[in-house]
Design a protein around this motif. Structure first.
Motif, mmCIF file in Angstrom:
data_model
loop_
_atom_site.group_PDB
_atom_site.id
_atom_site.type_symbol
_atom_site.label_atom_id
_atom_site.label_comp_id
_atom_site.label_asym_id
_atom_site.label_seq_id
_atom_site.Cartn_x
_atom_site.Cartn_y
_atom_site.Cartn_z
ATOM 1 N N SER A 59 -4.735 3.421 6.800
ATOM 2 C CA SER A 59 -5.592 2.466 7.500
ATOM 3 C C SER A 59 -4.831 1.210 7.895
ATOM 4 N N TYR A 60 -4.102 0.637 6.949
ATOM 5 C CA TYR A 60 -3.371 -0.599 7.252
ATOM 6 C C TYR A 60 -2.237 -0.345 8.239
ATOM 7 N N PHE A 92 0.827 -1.212 0.000
ATOM 8 C CA PHE A 92 0.000 0.000 0.000
ATOM 9 C C PHE A 92 0.861 1.262 0.000
ATOM 10 N N ILE A 99 -11.661 -1.457 -4.006
ATOM 11 C CA ILE A 99 -11.274 -1.212 -2.619
ATOM 12 C C ILE A 99 -12.450 -1.420 -1.662
ATOM 13 N N LEU A 111 -12.611 -4.359 1.099
ATOM 14 C CA LEU A 111 -12.636 -4.107 2.541
ATOM 15 C C LEU A 111 -13.849 -4.765 3.194
ATOM 16 N N ASP A 144 -11.419 -1.443 9.013
ATOM 17 C CA ASP A 144 -12.012 -1.620 7.685
ATOM 18 C C ASP A 144 -13.258 -0.761 7.533
ATOM 19 N N MET A 162 -5.759 4.158 2.208
ATOM 20 C CA MET A 162 -5.542 2.717 2.389
ATOM 21 C C MET A 162 -4.246 2.445 3.151
ATOM 22 N N ASP A 170 -6.186 -8.311 -0.460
ATOM 23 C CA ASP A 170 -5.228 -7.227 -0.223
ATOM 24 C C ASP A 170 -4.349 -6.990 -1.446
ATOM 25 N N THR A 229 -12.381 2.925 7.419
ATOM 26 C CA THR A 229 -11.807 3.235 6.102
ATOM 27 C C THR A 229 -12.899 3.330 5.044
#
Length: 162
Positions: free
Chosen positions: A42-43, A13, A87, A91, A63, A39, A128, A66
């Motif tokens: 978030s991760y 990402f 996306i 998610l 998730d 993204m 992912d 996001t």
């Protein structure tokens, strides 16, 4: 092993964000760059800033946060890049798979490995990677519309349908 997969996903990402940042330097539309930044953030945050008592619940929460942020931005200020069509469902599927694993492990207290665990491991990681690829190439990866058009055309042109 989990740490390596998580690091690879975060790296993916990050690379998608940096690639979209460089690619959008001379473009007016920066929507893909913002999506990639969301993204990556978030991760990254889901791994380093735990909120709830369980990592699976954290992943589900992040998730949905996001998805909410993306939908709000798409409704008010961003043009929807093609990647957003991968996306958001990605998610949602990841959070659903994560919920099933959480339920199996912590609500049912299951310790016996079964097919759901394999589906979760492969599914989440595949999704992912698909999301990372969609951010990099920002095109219709699965070509759903083209396949649907070709099927409709074949059905209309079939002499047996007359």
């Amino acid at each position: 092993m989990v740490d390596y997969v998580s690091a690879f996903t975060q790296w993916g990402f990050l690379m998608a964000f940096l690639y979209s940042l460089v690619s959008s330097i001379n473009k007016a539309d920066k929507s893909l760059t913002y999506l990639a930044a969301i993204m990556f953030s978030s991760y990254f945050c889901s791994d380093f800033f735990p909120i709830l008592e369980n990592v699976y619940l954290d992943w589900i929460l992040f998730d949905y946060i996001t998805i909410s942020i993306i939908l709000i931005l798409l409704n008010f200020c961003l043009k929807a890049p093609l990647a957003s069509y991968y996306i958001i469902p990605g998610l949602l599927i990841n959070s659903l798979l994560t919920f099933f694993i959480y339920y199996d492990l912590f609500v049912r207290d299951n310790i016996d490995e079964w097919w759901l665990w394999s589906v979760y491991s492969l599914g989440v990681n595949f999704i992912d990677v698909l999301m990372i690829i969609s951010l990099v190439i920002n095109t219709n990866i699965l070509k759903k519309r083209q396949v649907k058009k070709q099927l409709n055309l074949a059905i209309r042109n079939n002499p047996s349908n007359g």
